[in-house]
Write a protein that holds these residues in place. Structure first.
Motif, PDB file in Angstrom:
ATOM      1  N   UNK A 178      -3.528 -23.736  33.736  1.00  0.00           N
ATOM      2  CA  UNK A 178      -4.928 -23.762  33.313  1.00  0.00           C
ATOM      3  C   UNK A 178      -5.135 -24.247  31.886  1.00  0.00           C
ATOM      4  N   UNK A 179      -4.078 -24.516  31.123  1.00  0.00           N
ATOM      5  CA  UNK A 179      -4.227 -24.710  29.681  1.00  0.00           C
ATOM      6  C   UNK A 179      -5.221 -25.813  29.332  1.00  0.00           C
ATOM      7  N   UNK A 180      -5.003 -27.008  29.861  1.00  0.00           N
ATOM      8  CA  UNK A 180      -5.888 -28.106  29.481  1.00  0.00           C
ATOM      9  C   UNK A 180      -7.242 -28.023  30.184  1.00  0.00           C
ATOM     10  N   UNK A 181      -7.327 -27.200  31.217  1.00  0.00           N
ATOM     11  CA  UNK A 181      -8.610 -27.008  31.897  1.00  0.00           C
ATOM     12  C   UNK A 181      -9.524 -26.071  31.115  1.00  0.00           C
ATOM     13  N   UNK A 182      -8.920 -25.076  30.435  1.00  0.00           N
ATOM     14  CA  UNK A 182      -9.747 -24.043  29.801  1.00  0.00           C
ATOM     15  C   UNK A 182      -9.393 -23.778  28.341  1.00  0.00           C
ATOM     16  N   UNK A 183      -8.157 -24.063  27.942  1.00  0.00           N
ATOM     17  CA  UNK A 183      -7.618 -23.575  26.673  1.00  0.00           C
ATOM     18  C   UNK A 183      -7.844 -22.054  26.605  1.00  0.00           C
ATOM     19  N   UNK A 184      -8.422 -21.520  25.536  1.00  0.00           N
ATOM     20  CA  UNK A 184      -8.614 -20.063  25.422  1.00  0.00           C
ATOM     21  C   UNK A 184      -9.906 -19.575  26.082  1.00  0.00           C
ATOM     22  N   UNK A 185     -10.728 -20.516  26.514  1.00  0.00           N
ATOM     23  CA  UNK A 185     -12.075 -20.188  26.987  1.00  0.00           C
ATOM     24  C   UNK A 185     -12.083 -19.993  28.506  1.00  0.00           C
ATOM     25  N   UNK A 186     -11.829 -18.776  28.938  1.00  0.00           N
ATOM     26  CA  UNK A 186     -11.866 -18.486  30.372  1.00  0.00           C
ATOM     27  C   UNK A 186     -12.242 -17.031  30.595  1.00  0.00           C
ATOM     28  N   UNK A 187     -12.556 -16.728  31.838  1.00  0.00           N
ATOM     29  CA  UNK A 187     -12.791 -15.353  32.275  1.00  0.00           C
ATOM     30  C   UNK A 187     -12.261 -15.217  33.693  1.00  0.00           C
ATOM     31  N   UNK A 188     -12.424 -14.043  34.259  1.00  0.00           N
ATOM     32  CA  UNK A 188     -11.866 -13.777  35.588  1.00  0.00           C
ATOM     33  C   UNK A 188     -12.461 -14.713  36.641  1.00  0.00           C
ATOM     34  N   UNK A 189     -13.754 -14.944  36.569  1.00  0.00           N
ATOM     35  CA  UNK A 189     -14.409 -15.799  37.561  1.00  0.00           C
ATOM     36  C   UNK A 189     -13.881 -17.223  37.501  1.00  0.00           C
TER      37      UNK A 189
END
Length: 730
Positions: free
Chosen positions: A328-339
């Motif tokens: 998921x790194x390049x998809x979200x970097x640090x900006x993610x949540x469970x959903x």
């Protein structure tokens, strides 16, 4: 009568003395194509008299030295198997000590040897050396892997002196190569995203030093692997060349010294810079292993020796399976949540990979990990991002028919963390100096058993809470600044660099004892730590954060000299301007993964990736376990080409990449293949064809003889920049 009797006694004594002077003891270590021959001299020193191609007549080894008239060895130990310092040695030592009484001289004489069979095709020779003036001993180990033409060397050092002895230098091995006109060194330099940049140079008199002083992430600027060609720079298929490297994940040092007789001395081991090691009475210090192989038919043979050896003996589960993944790194970097993560997990199923990997940013509450400035050390799920913890993600992955893996950096700490404030004594930093940060973080002190327990428990707790967790990405992004241990005594501070790595290995041993088969990626901001000391605990490594596919062709090409494809993680990402096909074709050279936003792919791109994964799964055993042949290198050609051939020679896969994208560049000539059965007929079929485009290679049959003698043109052009071909025996 008495005079006559005395005469005979004297005569017998003279004969016995002459016999003892003439009768030398030889120690021979053999592999399939090479022999390392040591001589115990009249003065009981052990010297290398030959290292090279095996001679038919065993007795001929004793005649080798007499054929070299290169000048005077004033010491008699230029070619010592383990050169001591401070006595009669005039050259770079392998061993340098300060005895308990302050004496800095060492002399090593032969005290015995034995050779045992470890298992089929593997022998171990042990040579005992001792100092005649002090109760100080060195045991040398030489382990030979016969079929792979690989040798490992290391040493054990101990003493029975009244006080402690200080090891000032303690190399693993001391090789000696006789002059063959010239020695050409190929080694590597780099930095983050620029790993494995090759340089080749003729060695001149004096010492060329390859080393690292970074503590952790030791290979950031220079890895410990290297090649030495004898006589002239070797090519892929021609020339005599030695490959070597140290099985150690910390500071290393390799000295390459062309001596006054024009011979080459190679001394490799732990870097002794700021690392003097106090050794107590009866304590045994074991150096890391130094491996090497000597090829008489170019770099390709040496590389294949190493790859076979690594899969069989060095890499964790080297003959086993590997997991394709979506990160998921390049998809979200640090900006993610469970959903958001649950949607990405569903994308993993849609794409067709084996696993979803959650990267950095999932932990920390007092100091949430929303960027790289905080949270390292506080390994609790971030309640805002993951209110239901890791467990719900593991279950979501299972529901989607994929596995779940997670990122860790357990050796590190941010100053913005609960751990830093609770245990400042666990952090490596000088008490009277300003802190210096590398990626906004510091390193935990793994010389401390309590810190070792902490790091072990990070991993153990994750698996205890989530027994279906399937993969760990173990990162290590910082180097050691201001080296100081709050655990070690003041007079032991020089042990820190060495004991840190010992502590790391101790933790990894414990993890592997409890979780022997869990796949783990060795990451260090890229290839900052890869070596065969670490890879015994890891199934794969991350070569570089640079995932631009054109750059990866060069990076993976150079890494492949020393490491097999199943250990080399290669991901399709948004780096680079090339097509999704080119990116995927390049990543298929190694252990395939993806780091993309699946739902942003066009229909054709998604269809291509899904089919490429199916092709990869059908061919992965050939890629991972097959014999690799480099056909055209990217440095000197418009098209880079390499292939993997199955052990039975019934399957092969050929990768071709345009690396110089200028007008009319491409594969203008046929490329000669290698490793096939000349008498067999192979069907050649293009795979990884992008939807809606036609093949550039018509499915055709050729004999192995034709393919290896005339060759095959893969028809790479500026319009078809990568072509992958599958060969199947009919």
């Amino acid at each position: 009568m008495n005079r006559q009797f005395s005469f005979y006694i004297c005569l017998v004594l003279v004969v016995m003395l002459h016999s003892s002077l003439q009768a030398q003891e030889y120690i021979t270590v053999r592999t399939k194509h090479n022999a390392l021959v040591l001589e115990v001299t009249q003065t009981k020193e052990v010297n290398t008299i030959y290292f090279g191609k095996t001679l038919t007549n065993e007795a001929d080894y004793s005649k080798v030295a007499s054929q070299y008239h290169q000048g005077n060895d004033y010491t008699g130990i230029y070619n010592a198997i383990y050169t001591p310092s401070g006595s009669k040695n005039l050259l770079e030592p392998a061993l340098e000590v300060t005895h308990s009484d302050g004496n800095t001289s060492v002399s090593l004489i032969y005290a015995g040897s034995k050779t045992t069979t470890i298992s089929k095709g593997i022998t171990q020779t042990e040579i005992d050396l001792k100092d005649p003036a002090y109760p100080f001993q060195v045991k040398l180990f030489i382990k030979a892997y016969f079929n792979d033409d690989i040798i490992e060397q290391w040493s054990e050092i101990t003493h029975q002196e009244k006080g402690k002895v200080i090891l000032q230098k303690y190399a693993s091995a001391n090789l000696y190569l006789r002059g063959n006109n010239d020695f050409w060194l190929r080694h590597y330099h780099g930095d983050w995203a620029k790993e494995m940049q090759p340089e080749e140079q003729k060695l001149s008199h004096g010492i060329k030093v390859l080393d690292a002083k970074l503590g952790t992430r030791a290979n950031l600027f220079q890895p410990s692997v290297f090649m030495v060609s004898l006589g002239a720079p070797s090519t892929e298929d021609q020339g005599e060349v030695l490959f070597g490297g140290l099985e150690w994940s910390g500071n290393f040092r390799t000295d390459l010294e062309v001596d006054p007789l024009n011979n080459l001395r190679i001394i490799s081991g732990i870097n002794n810079e700021a690392a003097a090691y106090p050794l107590q009475k009866n304590e045994v210090f074991t150096t890391p292993k130094f491996w090497y192989t000597l090829s008489h038919s170019g770099k390709g043979t040496a590389s294949r020796n190493i790859q076979d050896w690594a899969r069989n003996y060095k890499i964790l589960d080297g003959k086993g399976n590997r997991l394709t993944l979506l990160n998921n790194w390049e998809a979200t970097y640090f900006d993610f949540n469970e959903t958001k993560l649950k949607a990405l997990i569903a994308d993993s199923k849609k794409l067709g990979v084996d696993m979803f990997l959650l990267d950095d940013g999932w932990f920390g509450n007092t100091y949430p990990r929303n960027d790289d400035h905080a949270g390292l050390g506080d390994w609790q799920e971030n309640k805002k991002k993951l209110p239901n913890g890791i467990g719900t993600l593991v279950q979501t992955a299972s529901d989607n028919g994929v596995k779940f893996g997670i990122w860790l950096e357990p050796e590190m700490v941010n100053p913005k963390s609960d751990l830093y404030h609770k245990h400042p004594d666990w952090v490596i930093k000088q008490p009277h100096r300003a802190e210096h940060y590398f990626r906004n973080q510091l390193v935990l002190d793994l010389s401390n058993p309590k810190v070792q327990d902490f790091v072990y428990n990070i991993v153990d707790n994750l698996f205890t809470k989530n027994p279906d967790l399937a993969y760990i990405k173990w990162d290590c992004n910082a180097v050691i600044y201001n080296a100081y241990s709050g655990y070690l005594k003041d007079d032991e501070q020089s042990k820190l660099y060495t004991d840190y790595v010992k502590g790391l290995y101790s933790v990894l041993e414990r993890i592997r004892k409890k979780y022997p088969k869990i796949p783990m990626m060795l990451c260090s901001g890229g290839g900052g730590r890869v070596d065969y000391g670490a890879l015994q605990y890891f199934t794969e490594f991350w070569p570089s954060d640079n995932t631009d596919p054109l750059e990866r062709v060069y990076l993976q090409w150079e890494y492949s000299y020393f490491y097999p494809s199943l250990a080399m993680a290669a991901h399709v990402t948004n780096w680079g301007k090339q097509s999704i096909k080119y990116k995927t074709d390049v990543a298929m050279m190694g252990k395939l993964g993806f780091d993309i936003v699946v739902n942003e792919l066009s229909d054709k791109d998604l269809m291509f990736c899904q089919q490429a994964l199916k092709n990869y799964n059908a061919l992965k055993n050939t890629i991972w376990q097959g014999t690799q042949y480099r056909l055209q290198d990217p440095w000197d050609h418009e098209v880079a080409s390499l292939m993997y051939v199955s052990a039975a020679k019934d399957k092969a896969v050929l990768f071709n990449y345009l690396v110089k994208d200028r007008y009319d560049n491409g594969s203008h000539l046929p490329i000669q293949l290698k490793g096939l059965d000349p008498s067999a007929t192979y069907q050649v079929k293009e795979i990884n064809v992008y939807p809606g485009t036609s093949t550039v290679i018509t499915t055709t049959s050729y004999t192995g003889d034709f393919l290896m003698t005339i060759g095959l043109n893969p028809n790479v052009t500026t319009s078809h920049t990568s072509v992958v071909l599958e060969l199947s025996k009919e």
